[in-house]
Motif scaffolding. Structure first.
Motif, PDB file in Angstrom:
ATOM      1  N   SER A   1      55.394  53.414  84.367  1.00  0.00           N
ATOM      2  CA  SER A   1      55.982  54.435  85.242  1.00  0.00           C
ATOM      3  C   SER A   1      55.087  55.670  85.337  1.00  0.00           C
ATOM      4  N   ARG A   2      54.271  55.887  84.320  1.00  0.00           N
ATOM      5  CA  ARG A   2      53.375  57.055  84.314  1.00  0.00           C
ATOM      6  C   ARG A   2      51.900  56.656  84.392  1.00  0.00           C
ATOM      7  N   GLY A   3      51.625  55.352  84.501  1.00  0.00           N
ATOM      8  CA  GLY A   3      50.242  54.891  84.634  1.00  0.00           C
ATOM      9  C   GLY A   3      49.383  55.233  83.437  1.00  0.00           C
ATOM     10  N   ARG A   4      49.898  54.920  82.245  1.00  0.00           N
ATOM     11  CA  ARG A   4      49.149  55.294  81.045  1.00  0.00           C
ATOM     12  C   ARG A   4      49.332  54.260  79.945  1.00  0.00           C
ATOM     13  N   VAL A   5      48.422  54.324  78.971  1.00  0.00           N
ATOM     14  CA  VAL A   5      48.474  53.456  77.796  1.00  0.00           C
ATOM     15  C   VAL A   5      48.369  54.319  76.545  1.00  0.00           C
ATOM     16  N   LEU A   6      48.940  53.796  75.462  1.00  0.00           N
ATOM     17  CA  LEU A   6      48.898  54.492  74.178  1.00  0.00           C
ATOM     18  C   LEU A   6      47.832  53.831  73.315  1.00  0.00           C
ATOM     19  N   LEU A   7      46.866  54.622  72.876  1.00  0.00           N
ATOM     20  CA  LEU A   7      45.816  54.106  71.998  1.00  0.00           C
ATOM     21  C   LEU A   7      45.863  54.826  70.667  1.00  0.00           C
ATOM     22  N   THR A   8      45.399  54.120  69.650  1.00  0.00           N
ATOM     23  CA  THR A   8      45.335  54.673  68.308  1.00  0.00           C
ATOM     24  C   THR A   8      43.867  54.861  67.918  1.00  0.00           C
ATOM     25  N   LEU A   9      43.566  55.974  67.280  1.00  0.00           N
ATOM     26  CA  LEU A   9      42.234  56.196  66.730  1.00  0.00           C
ATOM     27  C   LEU A   9      42.253  55.577  65.333  1.00  0.00           C
ATOM     28  N   HIS A  10      41.703  54.388  65.242  1.00  0.00           N
ATOM     29  CA  HIS A  10      41.780  53.579  64.020  1.00  0.00           C
ATOM     30  C   HIS A  10      41.125  54.298  62.850  1.00  0.00           C
TER      31      HIS A  10
ATOM     32  N   TRP B   1      39.041  54.162  69.354  1.00  0.00           N
ATOM     33  CA  TRP B   1      40.306  54.110  70.070  1.00  0.00           C
ATOM     34  C   TRP B   1      40.592  52.663  70.410  1.00  0.00           C
ATOM     35  N   LEU B   2      41.724  52.157  69.940  1.00  0.00           N
ATOM     36  CA  LEU B   2      42.088  50.747  70.109  1.00  0.00           C
ATOM     37  C   LEU B   2      43.564  50.606  70.471  1.00  0.00           C
ATOM     38  N   GLN B   3      43.932  49.406  70.920  1.00  0.00           N
ATOM     39  CA  GLN B   3      45.337  49.057  71.080  1.00  0.00           C
ATOM     40  C   GLN B   3      45.935  48.868  69.689  1.00  0.00           C
ATOM     41  N   MET B   4      47.248  48.807  69.614  1.00  0.00           N
ATOM     42  CA  MET B   4      47.928  48.570  68.344  1.00  0.00           C
ATOM     43  C   MET B   4      47.728  47.106  67.961  1.00  0.00           C
ATOM     44  N   GLY B   5      47.513  46.847  66.686  1.00  0.00           N
ATOM     45  CA  GLY B   5      47.373  45.452  66.291  1.00  0.00           C
ATOM     46  C   GLY B   5      46.869  45.307  64.882  1.00  0.00           C
ATOM     47  N   GLY B   6      46.885  44.056  64.441  1.00  0.00           N
ATOM     48  CA  GLY B   6      46.391  43.805  63.102  1.00  0.00           C
ATOM     49  C   GLY B   6      46.700  42.412  62.614  1.00  0.00           C
TER      50      GLY B   6
ATOM     51  N   SER C   1      46.278  55.387  61.389  1.00  0.00           N
ATOM     52  CA  SER C   1      45.657  56.104  62.497  1.00  0.00           C
ATOM     53  C   SER C   1      45.190  57.491  62.106  1.00  0.00           C
ATOM     54  N   LEU C   2      44.105  57.907  62.736  1.00  0.00           N
ATOM     55  CA  LEU C   2      43.685  59.300  62.652  1.00  0.00           C
ATOM     56  C   LEU C   2      44.336  60.114  63.757  1.00  0.00           C
ATOM     57  N   ASP C   3      44.630  59.433  64.877  1.00  0.00           N
ATOM     58  CA  ASP C   3      45.245  60.089  66.025  1.00  0.00           C
ATOM     59  C   ASP C   3      45.929  59.022  66.869  1.00  0.00           C
ATOM     60  N   LEU C   4      46.786  59.462  67.740  1.00  0.00           N
ATOM     61  CA  LEU C   4      47.531  58.579  68.637  1.00  0.00           C
ATOM     62  C   LEU C   4      47.691  59.364  69.921  1.00  0.00           C
ATOM     63  N   ARG C   5      47.290  58.750  71.059  1.00  0.00           N
ATOM     64  CA  ARG C   5      47.309  59.530  72.287  1.00  0.00           C
ATOM     65  C   ARG C   5      47.521  58.638  73.506  1.00  0.00           C
ATOM     66  N   TRP C   6      48.262  59.174  74.485  1.00  0.00           N
ATOM     67  CA  TRP C   6      48.414  58.506  75.773  1.00  0.00           C
ATOM     68  C   TRP C   6      47.202  58.824  76.635  1.00  0.00           C
TER      69      TRP C   6
END
Length: 174
Positions: free
Chosen positions: A54-63, A69-74, A144-149
């Protein structure tokens, strides 16, 4: 059904990237322990790109360990019954979004095989997309070190090609 058996079924049903899919299937055939971190020949991992269409964005984590900056996973865990459960668990844990995440229908979006430091050698990542509700509130995890849209068009400036390809594949499926 075991997680290993579920992964084989998921991969057999996945029709994109046939050569890479076959590498995953050969790995699982050769390694009954190929779903888990102790398998030194490599192991299957599960990830999910958290997306807010709805906002045209993705959430990435600074591993924390990789500084990327990556998608969530493991890694898959013994309590994961399916790959989809593993991907959704990882998305919840690493995004801090405790409710409302749902995987995009249609199974995995992409596969990504990448080298990792010895002794494990390879991650064979099965990548999904997790749709976040518009009111989702993210919270940084210990991993994570950071988490950002990021807006779809901002990802290429901060993430590597594998994440950019994943975003493109998710957008094509939306």
């Amino acid at each position: 059904m075991s997680l290993h058996e579920d992964a084989v079924l998921v991969l057999k049903a996945y029709q994109d990237q046939p050569e890479l899919r076959d590498v995953y299937l050969e790995h699982l055939e050769a390694h009954p322990d190929g779903m888990y971190k102790p398998c030194t020949a490599g192991h299957v991992t599960a990830s999910a790109l958290v997306v807010d269409p709805s906002r045209g964005r993705v959430l990435l984590t600074l591993h924390r360990k990789l500084g990327m900056w990556l998608q969530m996973g493991g890694h898959c865990e013994a309590g994961d019954a399916t790959l989809t459960e593993a991907a959704l668990r990882e998305a919840r844990e690493e995004s801090g979004i405790e409710s409302g995440l749902s995987l995009l229908p249609g199974g995995p979006v992409r596969l990504d095989r990448h080298p990792i430091p010895s002794p494990c050698n390879w991650h064979l990542d099965v990548q999904y997309a997790a749709v976040a509700p518009p009111e989702a509130v993210a919270a940084i995890s210990d991993e994570s070190l950071d988490l950002r849209w990021f807006g779809y068009d901002e990802v290429a400036a901060v993430a590597d090609d594998s994440v950019v390809r994943l975003v493109e594949a998710v957008r094509a499926r939306l």
